[in-house]
Design an enzyme around this catalytic site. Sequence first.
Site, PDB file in Angstrom:
ATOM      1  N   HIS A 270      16.106 -16.383   9.388  1.00  0.00           N
ATOM      2  CA  HIS A 270      17.237 -15.446   9.473  1.00  0.00           C
ATOM      3  C   HIS A 270      18.276 -16.109  10.385  1.00  0.00           C
ATOM      4  CE1 HIS A 270      19.385 -11.817  10.825  1.00  0.00           C
ATOM      5  NE2 HIS A 270      18.818 -11.154   9.836  1.00  0.00           N
TER       6      HIS A 270
ATOM      7  N   ASP B 151       9.890 -15.435  15.782  1.00  0.00           N
ATOM      8  CA  ASP B 151      10.705 -14.312  15.321  1.00  0.00           C
ATOM      9  C   ASP B 151       9.747 -13.347  14.628  1.00  0.00           C
ATOM     10  OD1 ASP B 151      12.224 -12.499  13.980  1.00  0.00           O
ATOM     11  OD2 ASP B 151      13.643 -13.952  13.158  1.00  0.00           O
TER      12      ASP B 151
ATOM     13  N   GLN C 100       9.769  -9.192  11.311  1.00  0.00           N
ATOM     14  CA  GLN C 100       9.189  -8.661  10.077  1.00  0.00           C
ATOM     15  C   GLN C 100       7.664  -8.648  10.136  1.00  0.00           C
ATOM     16  OE1 GLN C 100      10.997  -7.220   7.825  1.00  0.00           O
ATOM     17  NE2 GLN C 100      13.038  -7.990   8.268  1.00  0.00           N
TER      18      GLN C 100
ATOM     19  N   LYS D 125      13.451  -1.641  13.267  1.00  0.00           N
ATOM     20  CA  LYS D 125      12.676  -2.010  12.072  1.00  0.00           C
ATOM     21  C   LYS D 125      11.244  -1.487  12.163  1.00  0.00           C
ATOM     22  CE  LYS D 125      15.116  -6.421  11.454  1.00  0.00           C
ATOM     23  NZ  LYS D 125      16.035  -6.157  10.356  1.00  0.00           N
TER      24      LYS D 125
ATOM     25  N   CYS E  23      21.185 -12.543   5.400  1.00  0.00           N
ATOM     26  CA  CYS E  23      21.318 -13.345   6.625  1.00  0.00           C
ATOM     27  C   CYS E  23      20.415 -14.571   6.578  1.00  0.00           C
ATOM     28  CB  CYS E  23      21.028 -12.527   7.878  1.00  0.00           C
ATOM     29  SG  CYS E  23      22.180 -11.187   8.127  1.00  0.00           S
TER      30      CYS E  23
HETATM   31  C1  LIG Z   1      13.401 -12.105  10.312  1.00  0.00           C
HETATM   32  C2  LIG Z   1      14.517 -11.442  11.060  1.00  0.00           C
HETATM   33  N1  LIG Z   1      14.943 -11.978  12.207  1.00  0.00           N
HETATM   34  C3  LIG Z   1      15.930 -11.429  12.928  1.00  0.00           C
HETATM   35  C4  LIG Z   1      16.564 -10.292  12.505  1.00  0.00           C
HETATM   36  C5  LIG Z   1      17.657  -9.722  13.346  1.00  0.00           C
HETATM   37  O1  LIG Z   1      17.340  -8.446  13.785  1.00  0.00           O
HETATM   38  P1  LIG Z   1      18.415  -7.590  14.594  1.00  0.00           P
HETATM   39  O2  LIG Z   1      19.620  -7.514  13.708  1.00  0.00           O
HETATM   40  O3  LIG Z   1      17.763  -6.294  14.820  1.00  0.00           O
HETATM   41  O4  LIG Z   1      18.716  -8.315  15.817  1.00  0.00           O
HETATM   42  C6  LIG Z   1      16.181  -9.709  11.296  1.00  0.00           C
HETATM   43  C7  LIG Z   1      16.884  -8.513  10.769  1.00  0.00           C
HETATM   44  O5  LIG Z   1      17.086  -8.385   9.581  1.00  0.00           O
HETATM   45  C8  LIG Z   1      15.127 -10.293  10.559  1.00  0.00           C
HETATM   46  O6  LIG Z   1      14.702  -9.775   9.412  1.00  0.00           O
END
Ligand SMILES: Cc1ncc(COP(=O)(O)O)c(C=O)c1O
Length: 439
Positions: free
Chosen positions: A152, A229, A232, A255, A395
């Site tokens: 992401h 990260d 998910q 999430k 993203c």
């Molecule tokens: C794998 C992953 N990393 C990072 C993020 C970023 O999360 P946030 O927008 O809550 O900071 C997301 C959000 O879609 C994500 O799916």
Amino acid sequence: MTDQLLRPTGSVAPDALAHVRDDFPILERTVRDGKPLVYLDSGATSQRPIPVIDAEQEYVTGHNAAVHRGAHQLAEEATDRYEGAREKIARFIGAGRVEEVVFTKNATEAINLIAYGMGNAGYLNGTEPTLTGAGRFRLGPGDEVVVTEMEHHANLVPWQELCRRTGATLRWFGVTDDFRLDLSDLDEIITPRTKVVAFTHQSNVLGTINPVQVLVAAARRVGAITVLDACQSVPHQSVDVAALGVDFAAFSGHKMLGPSGIGVLYGRYELLADLPPFLTGGSMIEQVFMDRSTYAAPPARFEAGVPMTSQAIGLGAAVDYLSDLGMDVVAGHEAEITGYALQELGAMPGVRIIGPADLVDRGSAVSFLVDGIHAHDIGQILDDEGVQVRVGHHCAWPLHRRYKIAATVRASFYLYNTLDEVDALVAAVKSGQRFFGVG
Ligand SMILES: Cc1ncc(COP(=O)(O)O)c(C=O)c1O
């Protein structure tokens, strides 16, 4: 429908989630002229159950005050609740100490906190009494940061920026044609030059779950720091950061049934203790003089200003809710729904799943393409039927570029989704194919 189901776990307690939808008022509403809401976008953000909404309301109506400040009763109650939420989250992810949990605005901020903290280590002169070990984070030309092609943007751009600021080089693992991380050149990519290995636990596009232990072991061999990260994964399966052996992990409250505006950075205490701050100001200090300051110990060092208090308390309630159900039950339910979605979508002519086609090491984000129809058009048709999915590059633009795809449709499932909702998705895709004359 149920008869044909893949039942991958076989061990899911069938009644454990039977009434869970009753806890989510939003799922009762209709959209687009009375269509039942079919919410399949929990990968972007999840819905909140009543106990989370109640916890926030109870705090705001009964205890609201600025935490860690003031000697009055409300401030004490607010602080107890805020710190209580931290304890719940530390337990939930298997952190060794409560101080290893830092509240941030979201996962993006948590990852930026590490990257900026490391960048700031380059400016320190080594005299800060609380940060004598900050030098371990200093990067420069010749050093390397390793990510993956399935990141992401939140776990890519901060590392690009850190490399740009320090002169370090960004390297990455590619992905295979069958949507897995390509680790065939593990020892060429993670080398003694590597200082950080930052990677996603589960791809938000492919659903692929990465082999954390393999990457952690390779990083350890060369003394590199690992950043997971976990956006998910923490919401969907049991994650034990200590057992995984990662140095840092980041995830978002919104999430995992919690409020928006709250994220979590987990960091091994001895690393957090040496990491320079990202934001500076009130609360994060130990002593302040007119010409200099010293910094508080973690987690306070990384929580400058009055924090997101009702959000943290709401996240604590979300963790209680998930723990009461049991993360194995949540994961089992999602596996069932995902298996069924893969089976039904996979059997549709003209539909191509962008991600592993079976349940082996994969989670519940199911992205797909429909031949002859742009993802945005599919999204609109699904929306007309009340089916809410995400379309676009999610993203993860480099990943889409790698597979030569402009955009995908993503259905992402959670504990409140049903097999009937998968049927609704499939029916809406079929109606899109009919409408565009491609089915
Ligand atoms: C794998 C992953 N990393 C990072 C993020 C970023 O999360 P946030 O927008 O809550 O900071 C997301 C959000 O879609 C994500 O799916």
